[in-house]
Design an enzyme around this catalytic site. Sequence first.
Site, mmCIF file in Angstrom:
data_model
loop_
_atom_site.group_PDB
_atom_site.id
_atom_site.type_symbol
_atom_site.label_atom_id
_atom_site.label_comp_id
_atom_site.label_asym_id
_atom_site.label_seq_id
_atom_site.Cartn_x
_atom_site.Cartn_y
_atom_site.Cartn_z
ATOM 1 N N ASN A 146 1.049 -1.292 0.148
ATOM 2 C CA ASN A 146 0.087 -0.139 0.077
ATOM 3 C C ASN A 146 1.009 1.263 0.097
ATOM 4 O OD1 ASN A 146 -1.905 1.813 0.199
ATOM 5 N ND2 ASN A 146 -2.392 1.598 2.538
ATOM 6 N N TRP A 147 1.039 1.764 -1.198
ATOM 7 C CA TRP A 147 1.911 2.965 -1.276
ATOM 8 C C TRP A 147 1.488 4.293 -0.514
ATOM 9 C CZ3 TRP A 147 3.748 3.028 -7.189
ATOM 10 C CH2 TRP A 147 4.894 1.733 -7.401
ATOM 11 N N LYS A 148 0.151 4.188 -0.263
ATOM 12 C CA LYS A 148 -0.474 5.508 0.196
ATOM 13 C C LYS A 148 -0.300 6.644 -0.797
ATOM 14 C CE LYS A 148 0.336 3.563 4.906
ATOM 15 N NZ LYS A 148 -0.022 3.600 6.149
ATOM 16 N N HIS A 194 -9.430 1.139 4.466
ATOM 17 C CA HIS A 194 -8.262 1.493 5.427
ATOM 18 C C HIS A 194 -8.436 2.283 6.342
ATOM 19 C CE1 HIS A 194 -4.133 2.712 6.203
ATOM 20 N NE2 HIS A 194 -3.690 1.369 5.462
ATOM 21 N N GLU A 228 -6.876 4.878 7.321
ATOM 22 C CA GLU A 228 -6.705 6.379 7.104
ATOM 23 C C GLU A 228 -7.922 6.938 6.530
ATOM 24 O OE1 GLU A 228 -2.972 5.748 5.145
ATOM 25 O OE2 GLU A 228 -2.156 5.083 7.178
ATOM 26 N N GLU A 232 -5.537 -4.881 10.189
ATOM 27 C CA GLU A 232 -4.790 -3.979 10.674
ATOM 28 C C GLU A 232 -4.918 -3.333 11.866
ATOM 29 O OE1 GLU A 232 -2.789 -2.785 6.618
ATOM 30 O OE2 GLU A 232 -4.474 -1.355 6.765
ATOM 31 N N GLY A 282 1.958 2.150 10.617
ATOM 32 C CA GLY A 282 2.938 3.044 10.434
ATOM 33 C C GLY A 282 3.549 3.566 11.541
ATOM 34 N N SER A 305 3.091 -2.422 10.239
ATOM 35 C CA SER A 305 4.606 -2.261 10.226
ATOM 36 C C SER A 305 5.188 -3.607 10.079
ATOM 37 C CB SER A 305 5.011 -1.917 11.713
ATOM 38 O OG SER A 305 4.302 -0.468 12.080
ATOM 39 N N GLY A 314 2.537 -1.413 4.252
ATOM 40 C CA GLY A 314 2.767 0.234 3.804
ATOM 41 C C GLY A 314 4.041 0.485 3.543
ATOM 42 N N GLY A 315 4.812 1.247 4.293
ATOM 43 C CA GLY A 315 6.123 1.642 4.577
ATOM 44 C C GLY A 315 7.083 0.750 3.823
HETATM 45 C C1 PEP Z 1 -0.848 0.294 5.844
HETATM 46 O O1 PEP Z 1 -0.650 1.131 5.161
HETATM 47 O O2 PEP Z 1 -1.901 -0.539 5.563
HETATM 48 C C2 PEP Z 1 0.325 -0.273 6.694
HETATM 49 C C3 PEP Z 1 0.023 -1.292 7.268
HETATM 50 O O3 PEP Z 1 1.354 0.430 6.785
HETATM 51 P P1 PEP Z 1 2.775 0.066 7.775
HETATM 52 O O4 PEP Z 1 3.065 -1.290 7.148
HETATM 53 O O5 PEP Z 1 3.514 1.340 7.212
HETATM 54 O O6 PEP Z 1 2.374 0.019 9.007
#
Ligand code: PEP
Length: 249
Positions: free
Chosen positions: A10-12, A92, A94, A164, A170, A210, A231-232
């Site tokens: 997930n590049w956001k 999500h 966010e 999640e 994040g 994470s 994500g990251g």
């Molecule tokens: C996400 O964006 O769904 C996520 C889990 O981010 P991260 O891996 O950065 O925690």
Amino acid sequence: MKRKKIAAGNWKMNFLPQDVDQFIETFQPNTANAEVMIGAPSIYLERLLALKTKGVQILAQDVSIHEKGAFTGEVSAEMLAALGVNGAIVGHSERRTYHHETDEIIGQKVNACLRAHITAVYCCGELLAERQAGHQEKVVEQQIRVALSHLTKEEAVKIVVAYEPVWAIGTGVTASDEQAEEMHAFIRQVMSAIWDADTAAQIRILYGGSVNAANADALFACPNVDGGLVGGASLKVSDFTSICQSANA
Ligand code: PEP
């Protein structure tokens, strides 16, 4: 029941076009035994279709509940499907936080994906305060029941669920393998009660929060963890390639 694992990025709202092009050029994931997906800003989806030749599925990060019409800024599931996009991340945390999406709305987004024959990756998960109060199971069960219980068994097996925990997204704080497995087993139990055990056994449940190249092996080895939503770490080709490799194991 053997479920094929998924490594989904997930590049956001990250990357400029040149970063996307570099990613496309260098990303060479192993897709022999796992599905690899990337959720990207809609402006990059068409560009990313090039990765389909490497076996990568392309996801939008959101989708409209509407089929078409006067909805400025929205993108429909039909548009995504017509472009060749494989699915959409829906719900999500966010989007829930910043756009006030409720499970009723997210359930409609799942329906929109199903109507257009693309995959919905449905996200759920509790807040830190809810876990600290010991309410995580109640919260996640409610999210799943409200957003998904109207689906038929045939529809349910087509979706992917991503657990999640919001406190892990994040933050660099990952759920322990035990916490992830416990919640994933619980989610499967809830899905079993909504549909039946056979249906629940077919639905992939991803862990998100994470995930990185160092912890993916152990998380994905948990019996009810069918891969990750990342994500990251999905922004770095080498890290995400390693996470895809963990999904292949
Ligand atoms: C996400 O964006 O769904 C996520 C889990 O981010 P991260 O891996 O950065 O925690």
